[in-house]
Design a protein around this motif. Structure first.
Motif, short mmCIF file in Angstrom:
data_model
loop_
_atom_site.label_atom_id
_atom_site.label_comp_id
_atom_site.label_asym_id
_atom_site.label_seq_id
_atom_site.Cartn_x
_atom_site.Cartn_y
_atom_site.Cartn_z
N VAL A 182 0.85 -1.19 0.00
CA VAL A 182 0.00 0.00 0.00
C VAL A 182 0.88 1.24 0.00
N ILE A 183 0.51 2.20 -0.83
CA ILE A 183 1.16 3.51 -0.79
C ILE A 183 0.12 4.54 -0.37
N PHE A 184 0.42 5.23 0.71
CA PHE A 184 -0.47 6.30 1.19
C PHE A 184 0.08 7.61 0.63
N ALA A 185 -0.59 8.13 -0.40
CA ALA A 185 -0.15 9.39 -1.00
C ALA A 185 -1.22 10.46 -0.88
N ALA A 186 -2.15 10.23 0.03
CA ALA A 186 -3.27 11.17 0.18
C ALA A 186 -2.89 12.31 1.11
N SER A 187 -3.63 13.37 1.02
CA SER A 187 -3.50 14.48 1.94
C SER A 187 -4.76 15.32 1.83
N ALA A 188 -5.01 16.10 2.84
CA ALA A 188 -6.24 16.89 2.86
C ALA A 188 -6.39 17.70 1.57
N SER A 189 -7.60 17.68 1.04
CA SER A 189 -7.88 18.47 -0.17
C SER A 189 -8.48 19.82 0.16
N GLY A 190 -8.79 20.03 1.41
CA GLY A 190 -9.28 21.34 1.82
C GLY A 190 -10.73 21.33 2.22
N LYS A 191 -11.08 22.35 3.02
CA LYS A 191 -12.45 22.44 3.55
C LYS A 191 -13.48 22.42 2.42
N ALA A 192 -13.18 23.18 1.35
CA ALA A 192 -14.15 23.30 0.27
C ALA A 192 -14.37 21.97 -0.45
N LYS A 193 -13.37 21.12 -0.43
CA LYS A 193 -13.48 19.83 -1.13
C LYS A 193 -13.80 18.69 -0.16
N GLY A 194 -14.14 19.03 1.05
CA GLY A 194 -14.59 18.01 1.99
C GLY A 194 -13.49 17.21 2.65
N TYR A 246 -7.28 26.69 4.54
CA TYR A 246 -7.68 25.72 3.52
C TYR A 246 -7.87 24.32 4.10
N PHE A 247 -6.93 23.91 4.95
CA PHE A 247 -6.94 22.53 5.43
C PHE A 247 -7.29 22.41 6.91
N GLY A 248 -7.62 23.51 7.54
CA GLY A 248 -7.91 23.48 8.97
C GLY A 248 -6.65 23.74 9.79
N GLU A 249 -6.87 23.99 11.07
CA GLU A 249 -5.76 24.30 11.98
C GLU A 249 -4.83 23.09 12.13
N LYS A 250 -3.59 23.39 12.47
CA LYS A 250 -2.61 22.39 12.91
C LYS A 250 -2.34 21.29 11.89
N PHE A 251 -2.13 21.71 10.68
CA PHE A 251 -1.87 20.73 9.61
C PHE A 251 -0.69 19.83 9.97
N MET A 252 0.41 20.46 10.38
CA MET A 252 1.62 19.66 10.68
C MET A 252 1.42 18.78 11.92
N ASP A 253 0.65 19.28 12.88
CA ASP A 253 0.36 18.46 14.06
C ASP A 253 -0.38 17.18 13.65
N TYR A 254 -1.30 17.34 12.70
CA TYR A 254 -2.05 16.16 12.27
C TYR A 254 -1.19 15.24 11.41
N LYS A 255 -0.21 15.80 10.72
CA LYS A 255 0.71 14.95 9.95
C LYS A 255 1.50 14.05 10.91
N ILE A 256 2.06 14.63 11.95
CA ILE A 256 2.85 13.81 12.87
C ILE A 256 1.94 12.89 13.68
N ALA A 257 0.73 13.33 13.97
CA ALA A 257 -0.21 12.45 14.67
C ALA A 257 -0.52 11.22 13.81
#
Ligand SMILES: NC(=O)c1ccc[n+]([C@@H]2O[C@H](COP(=O)([O-])OP(=O)(O)OC[C@H]3O[C@@H](n4cnc5c(N)ncnc54)[C@H](OP(=O)(O)O)[C@@H]3O)[C@@H](O)[C@H]2O)c1
Length: 395
Positions: A182-194, A246-257
């Protein structure tokens, strides 16, 4: 938008302050089918081989010295490198060295259409490149997006498409049934895109690791980001600041989480008597750019989350596929990935790292990924390097 903002932030930091790098935290804490990406990588490797001259390499090493004069990475033996380049060049005349290197030790990953490599976020830029590279090697891919669309213009017997929203646990579990990797290459697309970072980069990563264990998928490779464990670093703060609308608060915090959740889930599996069959690799690229692959000779791989600058998506995809296909050789490791050239701009401000943790330049992607230190050994051997920051979030 994140695609535009993060490289912009990275570029600004690198060029304006020479410091898009971390400082100080260390002290505290079917090979004939060549897609454009493979053709491009071959071109780069050929260029690297053509360019090879031990005399000319020396200044590069000097440029990568620390400010105290110590060498950042061991210069490879010129004779060995020359020989390797000669082999590389002759191999290129016969077929794809990328494909040969990557399929060595692949342990059947992607070789059987019933057990494809599943790519999550295959519609994204890195996800699409990974899809192209894998099918160019004659390996089978299930490329998933939220809407199940085809991501490649060209038809291929090696790729099928399906929908998979990684924020939904049961959906991910179903999508990964029968996967050999499995390759996880996803990331938040933004509030407007759900999709905000919490749902995609954190919960989505957790769902993916859980499903990989449940479905007994041999290997997961997760794309994360450089500096995620360094909340005091300018790059961490700037990224959170610039993308929050665009992606909500604490983007990097959620990356490390998300990263931390993956490590925890695999550690729990081991403790529960799992036979260690299943493994993961986590890759932390610097700011992504859309330029062609530089090739392995010009890449900088490190561990400890100290170095971060920039890297092309093509190189990220090539290293991601290599890490996947190396199977156990890259299990339970986390590493950063950057271009040597990008780091040179700010090398003087970098903290020292033990030489074992720095792999700068190699004749092949496979060799670049050799000798990595596992996450548990990193903690045991280098407690002053590893920062166990797991994200300032409510779990
Ligand atoms: N941009 C940078 O400078 C940078 C730096 C370091 C690390 N990274 C990381 O590197 C990785 C690849 O980056 P990239 O620029 O190639 O990504 P990208 O082009 O932004 O693609 C991300 C993909 O994730 C998909 N996605 C969003 N929500 C999803 C969900 N709920 N379920 C399934 N898929 C979902 C999106 O699908 P849709 O097309 O349907 O929206 C999109 O195709 C990411 O993890 C990113 O965070 C990026």
């Amino acid at each position: 938008m994140f695609r535009l903002l993060v490289p912009l932030v990275g570029t600004l930091l690198c060029h304006s302050s020479n410091s898009f790098v971390l400082r100080s935290p260390i002290s505290t804490g079917n090979t004939g089918c060549h897609s454009p990406i493979v053709t491009s990588a071959l071109r780069q490797q050929k260029q690297a081989a053509d360019d090879w001259d031990p005399q000319q390499q020396e200044p590069t090493d000097q440029e990568l010295s620390h400010s105290d004069g110590s060498i950042l990475f061991k210069r490879r033996d010129a004779m060995t490198a020359s020989r390797d380049c000669a082999i590389l060049l002759s191999t290129m005349l016969l077929g794809s060295p990328l494909a040969e290197a990557a399929t060595d030790g692949a342990a059947g990953i992607g070789a059987d259409p019933k057990h494809p490599v599943v790519i999550l976020g295959a519609g994204g830029q890195c996800g699409k490149l990974c899809t192209q590279i894998l099918i160019s090697k004659g390996l089978y891919v299930l490329a998933t997006t939220r809407d199940g669309r085809a991501v490649l213009k060209e038809d291929s017997p090696f790729v099928t498409y399906a929908s998979c929203d990684i924020t939904k646990e049961t959906v991910v579990n179903q999508a990964l049934s029968g996967a050999s990797g499995v390759i996880f290459a996803a990331s938040a697309s933004g509030k407007a895109k759900g999709g905000v970072a919490r749902d995609v980069d954190y919960i989505g990563a957790m769902n993916t690791a859980t499903a990989c264990i449940q479905q007994k998928v041999p290997k997961l490779v997760l794309l994360s980001a450089g500096t995620v464990t360094r909340p005091d670093a300018p790059a961490f703060k700037q990224t959170n600041y610039f993308v929050k609308d665009y992606f909500g608060e604490k983007f990097m915090d959620y990356k490390i989480a998300g990263e931390s959740a993956v490590r925890d889930i695999y550690a729990a599996q081991k403790q529960q008597g799992g036979k260690g069959q299943l493994g993961y690799t986590i890759i932390r690229p610097g700011a992504l750019n859309g330029r062609p692959s530089k090739g392995p000779a010009k890449l900088h791989l490190s561990q400890g989350d100290i170095y971060s600058s920039e890297i092309s998506r093509e190189d990220v995809a090539l290293v991601t596929v290599e890490a996947l296909l190396k199977g156990k050789d890259t299990d339970f490791v986390t590493f950063e990935l950057n271009q040597i050239g990008g780091l040179k701009k700010c090398i003087a401000s970098l903290d020292d790292l033990p030489s074992e943790l720095v792999h700068a330049g190699a004749p092949t992607f496979s060799e670049l990924l050799g000798g990595l230190v596992t996450d548990s050994d990193m903690k045991a051997k280098y407690p002053n390097v590893v920062n166990d920051f797991r994200g300032d979030i409510v779990r």
